[in-house]
Design an enzyme around this catalytic site. Sequence first.
Site, PDB file in Angstrom:
ATOM      1  N   ASP A   1     -19.473 -49.600  10.908  1.00 33.88           N
ATOM      2  CA  ASP A   1     -19.624 -48.150  10.873  1.00 33.88           C
ATOM      3  C   ASP A   1     -19.256 -47.588  12.242  1.00 33.88           C
ATOM      4  O   ASP A   1     -19.789 -48.019  13.262  1.00 33.88           O
ATOM      5  CB  ASP A   1     -21.083 -47.820  10.533  1.00 33.88           C
ATOM      6  CG  ASP A   1     -21.352 -46.334  10.446  1.00 33.88           C
ATOM      7  OD1 ASP A   1     -20.424 -45.543  10.678  1.00 33.88           O
ATOM      8  OD2 ASP A   1     -22.493 -45.970  10.155  1.00 33.88           O
TER       9      ASP A   1
ATOM     10  N   ARG B   1     -27.721 -50.182  19.079  1.00 33.54           N
ATOM     11  CA  ARG B   1     -26.864 -49.070  19.482  1.00 33.54           C
ATOM     12  C   ARG B   1     -27.100 -48.785  20.964  1.00 33.54           C
ATOM     13  O   ARG B   1     -28.046 -48.099  21.343  1.00 33.54           O
ATOM     14  CB  ARG B   1     -27.146 -47.831  18.622  1.00 33.54           C
ATOM     15  CG  ARG B   1     -26.826 -48.055  17.139  1.00 33.54           C
ATOM     16  CD  ARG B   1     -27.031 -46.819  16.308  1.00 33.54           C
ATOM     17  NE  ARG B   1     -26.788 -47.076  14.886  1.00 33.54           N
ATOM     18  CZ  ARG B   1     -27.039 -46.201  13.915  1.00 33.54           C
ATOM     19  NH1 ARG B   1     -27.514 -45.001  14.215  1.00 33.54           N
ATOM     20  NH2 ARG B   1     -26.810 -46.510  12.651  1.00 33.54           N
TER      21      ARG B   1
ATOM     22  N   GLN C   1     -33.098 -49.867   9.197  1.00 37.52           N
ATOM     23  CA  GLN C   1     -33.099 -48.925   8.083  1.00 37.52           C
ATOM     24  C   GLN C   1     -32.865 -49.657   6.765  1.00 37.52           C
ATOM     25  O   GLN C   1     -32.386 -50.782   6.734  1.00 37.52           O
ATOM     26  CB  GLN C   1     -32.058 -47.829   8.273  1.00 37.52           C
ATOM     27  CG  GLN C   1     -30.615 -48.288   8.306  1.00 37.52           C
ATOM     28  CD  GLN C   1     -29.647 -47.140   8.611  1.00 37.52           C
ATOM     29  OE1 GLN C   1     -29.979 -46.187   9.285  1.00 37.52           O
ATOM     30  NE2 GLN C   1     -28.433 -47.247   8.093  1.00 37.52           N
TER      31      GLN C   1
ATOM     32  N   ASP D   1     -28.010 -34.690   5.169  1.00 34.71           N
ATOM     33  CA  ASP D   1     -29.140 -35.337   5.833  1.00 34.71           C
ATOM     34  C   ASP D   1     -30.452 -34.832   5.242  1.00 34.71           C
ATOM     35  O   ASP D   1     -30.594 -33.630   4.967  1.00 34.71           O
ATOM     36  CB  ASP D   1     -29.152 -35.023   7.335  1.00 34.71           C
ATOM     37  CG  ASP D   1     -27.988 -35.653   8.089  1.00 34.71           C
ATOM     38  OD1 ASP D   1     -27.418 -36.639   7.576  1.00 34.71           O
ATOM     39  OD2 ASP D   1     -27.647 -35.151   9.179  1.00 34.71           O
TER      40      ASP D   1
ATOM     41  N   GLU E   1     -35.011 -36.280  11.347  1.00 35.40           N
ATOM     42  CA  GLU E   1     -34.081 -36.803  10.347  1.00 35.40           C
ATOM     43  C   GLU E   1     -34.588 -38.122   9.791  1.00 35.40           C
ATOM     44  O   GLU E   1     -34.829 -39.065  10.539  1.00 35.40           O
ATOM     45  CB  GLU E   1     -32.690 -37.004  10.954  1.00 35.40           C
ATOM     46  CG  GLU E   1     -31.663 -37.530   9.958  1.00 35.40           C
ATOM     47  CD  GLU E   1     -30.325 -37.864  10.592  1.00 35.40           C
ATOM     48  OE1 GLU E   1     -29.730 -38.890  10.203  1.00 35.40           O
ATOM     49  OE2 GLU E   1     -29.882 -37.102  11.481  1.00 35.40           O
TER      50      GLU E   1
ATOM     51  N   SER F   1     -29.515 -40.215   6.308  1.00 33.57           N
ATOM     52  CA  SER F   1     -28.142 -39.721   6.258  1.00 33.57           C
ATOM     53  C   SER F   1     -27.511 -40.359   5.028  1.00 33.57           C
ATOM     54  O   SER F   1     -27.590 -41.581   4.864  1.00 33.57           O
ATOM     55  CB  SER F   1     -27.396 -40.126   7.532  1.00 33.57           C
ATOM     56  OG  SER F   1     -26.010 -39.916   7.394  1.00 33.57           O
TER      57      SER F   1
END
Length: 344
Positions: free
Chosen positions: A56, A110, A125, A245, A258, A261
Amino acid sequence: MSLIIPKKYNKKLLPETTEVAIKMVKDSFQKRLSESLNLRRVTAPLFVLKGTGLNDDLNGVERPVSFKIKDMGERPAEVVHSLAKWKRMKLGAYDIAPGYGLYTDMNAIRTDEELDNLHSLYVDQWDWEKTIRKEDRTLDYLKSTVKKIYEAIKQTEKDVYDRFPHITPRLPEEITFIHAQELLDMYPGLSPKERELEALKKYGAIFLIGIGGDLSDGKPHDGRAPDYDDWISENEAGYKGLNGDILVYDSVLETPFELSSMGIRVSPESLERQLAAKGEERRKELEFHQSLLKGELPYSIGGGIGQSRLCMYLLQKAHIGEVQASIWPEEQVKACKEAGIDLI
């Protein structure tokens, strides 16, 4: 977003009890999600080969963690950012019928995240993907799926209340659907995050449609890679975008929060248009994109739902480090400790 220290943080659970609550939330939600969307669990990779197009790209600027594989001639591999494209390949490989899909535990690193209350170097996630028919690529189908996910979240919130009755539910009965262009029209003088905050103060929970495509001011509400969600196709409401979202209002931090997504994935036609819009047509030579453009992959809908994010919100924590183990700047650790925020 920089570190937020709530003026008066009411810690609802001690660290030891929090660990028990985390497992309860994860067990409860993934069971409800899989039953609601007809998903089966599959195993997932921590890394993929570089140059296949499977990783991604997020907003296209984040650097993946990479390494070379000694026993494969030093061929480079990358730790995944998410499994947005890998899942669609797996739907095709398993020949999963329309109306059914898969989910998995996704773990990512990340390194370019700005570390604060909601953002960590470690991302966990539930990545899910579901096969659909071509005629299901509609706004109504997207909304129907969002409502099922939101109901699973609400039911899990009720499970938390049943176990820990001092943690009072906060979610509204229904989620409100708003397009990013409508939000811009409502609050033209505000930044995207400020618009979200105003809408969430009013509604409590929204699904913000149309993330990635340019709005009337010439800018997207937020970035989205051009090769998984469809943000360019026009929907039944006359706006562009079949993605969005799930956002809720967090009364602990008094900010938008959030949780997910997601969206209907690109068709061969919308992939062509989105790659051209972003000047990324070179990606058409990659393995994933070749398969999609040749029509070898099923139509699908999918997304990611933050595990630590969901635990943090439902347990009414002030920092994601209270529900996951990661690394934080020393000054952030110190500030949290002084405020009674226990980082794992």
